[in-house]
Design a protein around this motif. Structure first.
Motif, mmCIF file in Angstrom:
data_model
loop_
_atom_site.group_PDB
_atom_site.id
_atom_site.type_symbol
_atom_site.label_atom_id
_atom_site.label_comp_id
_atom_site.label_asym_id
_atom_site.label_seq_id
_atom_site.Cartn_x
_atom_site.Cartn_y
_atom_site.Cartn_z
ATOM 1 N N LEU A 1 -4.964 0.808 -1.745
ATOM 2 C CA LEU A 1 -5.654 0.091 -0.673
ATOM 3 C C LEU A 1 -6.226 -1.232 -1.169
ATOM 4 O O LEU A 1 -6.092 -2.271 -0.505
ATOM 5 C CB LEU A 1 -6.781 0.969 -0.106
ATOM 6 N N PHE B 1 -4.426 7.614 4.079
ATOM 7 C CA PHE B 1 -5.626 7.019 3.487
ATOM 8 C C PHE B 1 -6.741 6.860 4.517
ATOM 9 O O PHE B 1 -7.769 6.249 4.240
ATOM 10 C CB PHE B 1 -5.311 5.663 2.833
ATOM 11 N N LEU C 1 -8.711 -3.642 3.810
ATOM 12 C CA LEU C 1 -7.298 -3.849 4.133
ATOM 13 C C LEU C 1 -7.141 -4.229 5.603
ATOM 14 O O LEU C 1 -6.359 -5.121 5.948
ATOM 15 C CB LEU C 1 -6.496 -2.583 3.820
ATOM 16 N N VAL D 1 0.832 -1.208 0.000
ATOM 17 C CA VAL D 1 0.000 0.000 0.000
ATOM 18 C C VAL D 1 0.862 1.252 0.000
ATOM 19 O O VAL D 1 0.645 2.176 -0.799
ATOM 20 C CB VAL D 1 -0.943 0.010 1.222
ATOM 21 N N SER E 1 -12.460 0.624 1.376
ATOM 22 C CA SER E 1 -11.244 -0.079 0.946
ATOM 23 C C SER E 1 -10.276 -0.232 2.106
ATOM 24 O O SER E 1 -9.610 -1.264 2.255
ATOM 25 C CB SER E 1 -10.573 0.677 -0.206
ATOM 26 N N ALA E 2 -10.201 0.811 2.948
ATOM 27 C CA ALA E 2 -9.338 0.742 4.128
ATOM 28 C C ALA E 2 -9.834 -0.337 5.088
ATOM 29 O O ALA E 2 -9.031 -1.077 5.683
ATOM 30 C CB ALA E 2 -9.303 2.096 4.828
#
Length: 450
Positions: free
Chosen positions: A32, A406, A320, A18, A316-317
């Motif tokens: 991400l 992010f 992850l 990332v 998206s975070a």
């Protein structure tokens, strides 16, 4: 699937992907997703793609609350602007903010007042103040830094905020109490949240030029002095806008914000607060004929759409974070550090470890939730002060929110000021070195004297 603890150093690979990809591409969502995908490859081998899709579906399903909150944010903010209320408030603020320093101090004070939630803080303060600071040629990167410095850092210092409620619940589960109360224990922790205090208090010192600006932020402000408020070649569109909008009464801005904040405090649910704020906008604007019902609906849809990128980044975070959790990233980092920890160094080491995890994973509450059951009992075992260690953990969460490029806080601060997340990181991170160094020094000193 293997146990998370078996992945060891391999658990660092997705986060590394990332960071490297983000630096090269200067994008946020794509790195991400790629990092999460790499994590799923490690976890599920040949069946990674199916599990990745299932994981994304699960994240979206479990976090529909965020989709609604972000959407309502965009709707309310655009209505506040299109009504002319934000400009009316800005004109009032302009009468007080006669200089650049005073405009920044007002931004700082407003950021402290809106303490209930860092999302509300970043978006509300940014919307209210960017037109005022524009008149004094404040670089948008600088404004984003000021806004985010009074986001999570302020929230953790107030025991009625969403961040405080989370940590109080963690304290309660761990049996951390003062005078029989986890709430009182949290209140006792507040003086030891050294990073949060330093991050908040350094802002007016820089605004008043008691402490000079440095690094890329100084260059950004020199550019703004020449009239270029946005970063060069910036193609980011801020949430909302002021073109062709006539100022109206500042109460068209203040009343929805008061309703929104009061209901959020009362219900402890910002989604309900935002919904009530939207209703108050409707009740105020239609009778005044500030906008027609059709225009109100159109602005609401546009406002919802303006938050799609923010929503994509946060979801998206979360994906992850899910992959990192299954890989055992947090447990691995802490397990590596535990053998070299002693009681006197535990507070500063806790701050450093948790800060790195929070900043690299984007999981601020997750870091506090996972690290506390490990580090607080460890403090008890080693004879370290549990309240001081708690302050280090909460400070680390605030640090992560302040620095993770992010993360949701940086995303919102960047979106409301019209800059990219990487523009924020490039200019703000060097400025954050100062409060970080102060926190490290104080946690080290107090670890030895308490």
């Amino acid at each position: 699937m293997e146990l998370a603890s078996n992945y060891g150093i391999v658990s660092l690979i997705p986060v590394t992907v990332v960071i490297v990809t983000a630096v090269i591409s200067k994008k946020t969502v794509e790195p991400l997703i790629l990092g999460a995908l790499v994590g799923y490859v490690i976890l599920y081998k040949a069946s990674f793609f199916t599990e990745f899709l299932y994981g994304f579906t699960e994240i979206i399903s479990e976090n529909s609350w965020f989709v609604l909150v972000f959407g309502l944010y965009g709707m309310v903010i655009l209505l506040l602007e299109q009504s002319g209320g934000a400009l009316g408030f800005g004109e009032f603020g302009t009468k007080i903010a006669k200089t650049r320093a005073s405009s920044l101090i007002i931004t700082w004070i407003l950021g402290i007042i809106v303490f209930i939630d860092d999302y509300l803080n970043n978006l509300g303060v940014g919307t209210a103040m960017r037109n005022i600071t524009d008149k004094h040629n404040v670089a948008r990167e600088y404004l984003a830094y000021v806004i985010n410095s009074t986001g999570a850092a302020v929230c953790v210092l107030v025991p009625m905020s969403s961040w405080a409620i989370l940590m109080i619940s963690i304290y309660d589960g761990l049996g951390v109490q003062v005078n029989g109360s986890s709430f009182t224990a949290y209140v006792h922790t507040i003086p030891f949240m050294f990073y949060a205090w330093a991050a908040v208090l350094i802002v007016p010192l820089i605004a008043l030029k008691i402490i000079p600006m440095w690094g890329p932020m100084k260059k950004a402000q020199l550019r703004a002095d020449e009239g270029q408020l946005f970063p060069e070649n910036s193609q980011v569109k801020q949430i909302g806008g002021y073109e062709d909008i006539k100022p109206t009464s500042m109460w068209n801005f203040i009343l929805p914000m008061i309703a929104l904040t009061a209901v959020t405090i009362y219900t402890n649910d910002i989604l309900i607060g935002m919904a009530v704020g939207f209703i108050v906008c409707l009740v105020l604007y239609l009778p005044q004929k500030i906008m027609t019902l059709t225009e109100l609906c159109t602005h609401s849809v546009e406002g919802f759409k303006s938050m799609v990128l923010c929503t994509a980044i946060v979801l998206s975070a979360f994906l992850l974070q899910k992959a990192n959790g299954e890989l055992g990233l947090t447990e691995y980092v802490i397990s590596v550090a535990e053998p070299v920890i002693n009681a006197k160094l535990l507070p500063v080491i806790s701050f450093i470890i948790c800060s790195v995890i929070a900043a690299f994973t984007g999981s601020f509450w997750g870091t506090m939730t996972i690290a506390s059951p490990i580090l607080i009992p460890l403090a008890t075992t080693l004879g370290a002060d549990t309240i001081l260690v708690g302050g280090a953990i909460v400070s680390a969460g605030a640090f992560g929110s302040h620095t993770c490029f992010f993360g949701d806080a940086v995303t919102l601060a960047s979106a409301v000021t019209g800059i990219s997340n990487t523009d924020y990181a490039r200019t703000a991170l060097p400025m954050i070195i100062a409060p970080t160094a102060i926190a490290i020094i104080l946690f080290t000193i107090f670890g030895f004297i308490i």
